[in-house]
Design a protein around this motif. Structure first.
Motif, PDB file in Angstrom:
ATOM      1  N   LEU A   1      16.355  68.837 -20.101  1.00  0.00           N
ATOM      2  CA  LEU A   1      16.704  68.141 -21.422  1.00  0.00           C
ATOM      3  C   LEU A   1      18.088  67.668 -21.354  1.00  0.00           C
ATOM      4  O   LEU A   1      18.446  66.928 -21.982  1.00  0.00           O
ATOM      5  CB  LEU A   1      16.358  69.436 -22.486  1.00  0.00           C
ATOM      6  N   LEU A   2      18.967  68.347 -20.410  1.00  0.00           N
ATOM      7  CA  LEU A   2      20.380  67.934 -20.562  1.00  0.00           C
ATOM      8  C   LEU A   2      20.808  67.133 -19.419  1.00  0.00           C
ATOM      9  O   LEU A   2      21.953  66.943 -19.182  1.00  0.00           O
ATOM     10  CB  LEU A   2      21.100  69.446 -20.468  1.00  0.00           C
ATOM     11  N   ILE A   3      19.996  66.777 -18.235  1.00  0.00           N
ATOM     12  CA  ILE A   3      20.261  66.025 -17.242  1.00  0.00           C
ATOM     13  C   ILE A   3      19.709  64.472 -17.551  1.00  0.00           C
ATOM     14  O   ILE A   3      18.570  64.311 -18.081  1.00  0.00           O
ATOM     15  CB  ILE A   3      19.395  66.581 -16.153  1.00  0.00           C
ATOM     16  N   PRO A   4      20.765  63.452 -17.472  1.00  0.00           N
ATOM     17  CA  PRO A   4      20.140  62.411 -17.598  1.00  0.00           C
ATOM     18  C   PRO A   4      19.019  61.817 -16.762  1.00  0.00           C
ATOM     19  O   PRO A   4      19.069  62.266 -15.537  1.00  0.00           O
ATOM     20  CB  PRO A   4      21.408  61.476 -17.273  1.00  0.00           C
ATOM     21  N   GLY A   5      18.136  61.167 -17.292  1.00  0.00           N
ATOM     22  CA  GLY A   5      17.019  60.465 -16.688  1.00  0.00           C
ATOM     23  C   GLY A   5      17.168  59.785 -15.169  1.00  0.00           C
ATOM     24  O   GLY A   5      16.445  59.939 -14.399  1.00  0.00           O
ATOM     25  N   VAL A   6      18.337  59.200 -15.159  1.00  0.00           N
ATOM     26  CA  VAL A   6      18.647  58.302 -14.189  1.00  0.00           C
ATOM     27  C   VAL A   6      18.859  59.335 -12.854  1.00  0.00           C
ATOM     28  O   VAL A   6      18.567  59.014 -11.761  1.00  0.00           O
ATOM     29  CB  VAL A   6      19.949  57.334 -14.270  1.00  0.00           C
ATOM     30  N   VAL A   7      19.722  60.502 -13.231  1.00  0.00           N
ATOM     31  CA  VAL A   7      20.050  61.515 -12.310  1.00  0.00           C
ATOM     32  C   VAL A   7      18.685  61.941 -11.765  1.00  0.00           C
ATOM     33  O   VAL A   7      18.712  62.327 -10.543  1.00  0.00           O
ATOM     34  CB  VAL A   7      21.048  62.549 -12.894  1.00  0.00           C
ATOM     35  N   ILE A   8      17.834  62.521 -12.643  1.00  0.00           N
ATOM     36  CA  ILE A   8      16.680  63.142 -12.001  1.00  0.00           C
ATOM     37  C   ILE A   8      15.925  62.194 -11.468  1.00  0.00           C
ATOM     38  O   ILE A   8      15.361  62.628 -10.243  1.00  0.00           O
ATOM     39  CB  ILE A   8      15.730  63.505 -13.321  1.00  0.00           C
ATOM     40  N   GLY A   9      15.755  61.004 -11.751  1.00  0.00           N
ATOM     41  CA  GLY A   9      15.107  59.949 -10.916  1.00  0.00           C
ATOM     42  C   GLY A   9      15.545  59.808  -9.355  1.00  0.00           C
ATOM     43  O   GLY A   9      14.808  59.796  -8.317  1.00  0.00           O
ATOM     44  N   ILE A  10      16.871  59.636  -9.401  1.00  0.00           N
ATOM     45  CA  ILE A  10      17.436  59.213  -8.230  1.00  0.00           C
ATOM     46  C   ILE A  10      17.265  60.621  -7.307  1.00  0.00           C
ATOM     47  O   ILE A  10      16.932  60.622  -6.193  1.00  0.00           O
ATOM     48  CB  ILE A  10      18.975  59.143  -8.194  1.00  0.00           C
TER      49      ILE A  10
END
Length: 267
Positions: free
Chosen positions: A110-119
């Motif tokens: 919930l606290l991590i940007p989606g772009v960071v998770i995706g990469i």
């Protein structure tokens, strides 16, 4: 003090109205233009038509993307809900610091940007040999949907009095029986609510799917690809309106189930 509160209350109404207009007017315009008999989204409206919705039904590529999203969403819903039940129950009733740590980590996305998770997931699936694929999307969506299931189920298990489990244990029931025959039935409405939210999260998710999709795009990715073509805009707005209606119905049903769990009044 009363005058100050009255003055503050006088600003509250216009603020709420302005907030709602800013938030929902663009959505309302999408629904409105989806019935407009013109390719361009502009006023004045040319006339009423359902042709854009009829075009959705005749689009085979769209049906393929829809089936991909539904299949992925159902799988994600099952896996995320099972994991959410396990993590939440062990945190609340297992009395283990490790379970508490796992629950906190499960809610961390919930606290991590989606772009960071995706990469990060793209690097992981490439290193593991999976590569961008439907399985990779399922793994990524489980990670994204898990916080919702843990939060809903954690709240439900907390609301069940410990005395119920203790009474079952006093009658000779071991931990597995207490969970299966006592606690899980009491939490079933919340389990259904969590499953619906997990499915909705997966169905609407775009960023992670953008990084992990292979040759089979999900519905949000199909919508993104169609935005490059101006003539496809009315059909995209019709599709967006249909997804909006579906999402509202599913989210509403999930909230009703969450609020009317056995042994609990309206929240």
């Amino acid at each position: 003090m009363t005058q100050r509160a009255t003055a503050s209350g006088g600003w509250l109404g216009p603020y709420v109205i302005a907030y709602l207009v800013f938030l929902y007017l663009p959505v309302a315009l999408i629904v409105l233009f989806s019935f407009n008999d013109a390719v361009q989204a502009a006023f004045p409206l040319k006339g009423f038509t359902l042709s854009w919705y009829e075009a959705l039904l005749a689009n085979e590529t769209l049906r393929g993307a829809l089936m991909n999203s539904v299949g992925i969403g159902l799988t994600v819903s099952l896996v995320a809900t099972v994991c959410g039940v396990t993590i939440s129950y062990l945190e609340i009733h297992g009395r283990s610091r490790f379970a508490t740590l796992v629950s906190a980590v499960a809610r961390l996305p919930l606290l991590i940007p989606g772009v960071v998770i995706g990469i990060a997931l793209l690097i992981l699936v490439n290193l593991s040999g999976l590569g961008p694929s439907r399985l990779s999307i399922v793994i990524g969506h489980v990670l994204v949907a898990l916080p919702a299931t843990v939060i809903v189920l954690r709240g439900r298990f907390q609301a069940i009095p410990r005395s119920i489990a203790e009474a079952a244990e006093d009658l000779g029931a071991h931990d597995g029986v207490v969970f299966r025959r006592v606690m899980l039935p009491l939490a079933l409405p919340a389990v259904a609510s969590a499953a619906m939210l997990a499915f909705l999260t997966s169905f609407d998710e775009f960023i992670v799917a953008f990084f992990l999709a292979g040759t089979e795009p999900t519905l949000p990715l199909y919508i993104w690809s169609q935005l490059r073509f101006p003539k496809s805009l009315p059909m995209v707005m019709a599709l967006g309106s249909a997804i909006l209606a579906f999402s509202i119905l599913l989210a509403g049903a999930a909230e009703v189930l969450r609020r009317h769990s056995p042994g609990r009044g309206p929240a």
